[in-house]
Scaffold this active site. Sequence first.
Site, short mmCIF file in Angstrom:
data_model
loop_
_atom_site.label_atom_id
_atom_site.label_comp_id
_atom_site.label_asym_id
_atom_site.label_seq_id
_atom_site.Cartn_x
_atom_site.Cartn_y
_atom_site.Cartn_z
N GLU A 181 0.82 -1.21 0.00
CA GLU A 181 0.00 0.00 0.00
C GLU A 181 0.86 1.26 0.00
O GLU A 181 1.47 1.60 1.02
CB GLU A 181 -0.93 0.03 1.21
CG GLU A 181 -1.86 1.23 1.20
CD GLU A 181 -2.82 1.25 2.37
OE1 GLU A 181 -3.77 2.06 2.32
OE2 GLU A 181 -2.64 0.46 3.32
N GLU A 280 -12.04 1.94 4.04
CA GLU A 280 -11.08 2.37 5.07
C GLU A 280 -11.16 3.88 5.25
O GLU A 280 -10.28 4.63 4.81
CB GLU A 280 -9.66 1.93 4.71
CG GLU A 280 -8.75 2.00 5.92
CD GLU A 280 -7.31 1.65 5.61
OE1 GLU A 280 -6.69 0.95 6.42
OE2 GLU A 280 -6.79 2.10 4.57
#
Length: 306
Positions: A181, A280
């Site tokens: 990420e 998220e």
Amino acid sequence: MLRRNFVKSTLGLTGAAVAAGDAFASAPMAKNKFKLKYASHFGMFQNSAGKDVIDQLKFMADQGFMALEDNGMMGRPVEQQEAIAKEMTRLGMEMGVFVVDKGGNGANTLAAGKKEYIDIFLNGCKKAVEVAKRVNAKWMTVVPGDFERNLPIGVQTGNVIDALRRGAEILEPHGLVMVLEPLSDSPNLFLRTSDQTYEICRGVNSKSCKILYDIYHMQKNEGRLLYNIDQTWSEIDYFQIGDEPGRKEPTTGEINYKNVFKYIYDRSKKEGKSFIMGMEHGNSKQGKEGEEALIRAYVESDSFAI
């Protein structure tokens, strides 16, 4: 009262249809049939469902959110992990990402190439295998950590690739995937853009090392979302969601999520792929009202034409 409980409790009673109609009218929202697999987090609906994680799972499924991601899953007691997995199986929900414990952070940067840091990362991968088996997970988030600024960037990149190859060797026999990420939280973070992450994944050259494309972070760091998703598509295995500014639900910021979701849906369907879309982000409003607004935001953003 949730729909499934209401129907069960009123089944066979005189006037059930009328009573059910009244109860459904006051229910938070009917179950939605989303086109994409949106994965919510524990705590996102606790004002509506309560603090118990099993009750929250039931509420998520009732609202049409048929996946879950839980960054802190590795830190939960084994008994709770097993209970979560059992309930998710019963509900037909799919497990998204959890974060590999000490999988790379500011104090444990893989870019440094130091044995002690690599050992911590590899031990995290080994533990992640056991957790993944327990909770029926496939993906786990890895962040390589900060720059090691006394080394040339090419050497740092090579160090990261070497460490990730060793992690992939642990995960690949089990069919697991670490998703890298790139983040916008700090300029000190080594992994910042999708093209850089693409380069590293190609260097690792393993089906167990792919990109987690967090739309919020990439809007901040590079923009041109559809262009960059297109350019790195072959290495993307997971998406996460958050609007910018604020990192709240879609429709609260500048990102046209309806267009982004449509692009991902159309291309995935054409190629026979399927992604979990991790939610998220925070809620833009507090309390139950904020949770209802979040659900409406996903209904709106998922309403693209097919």
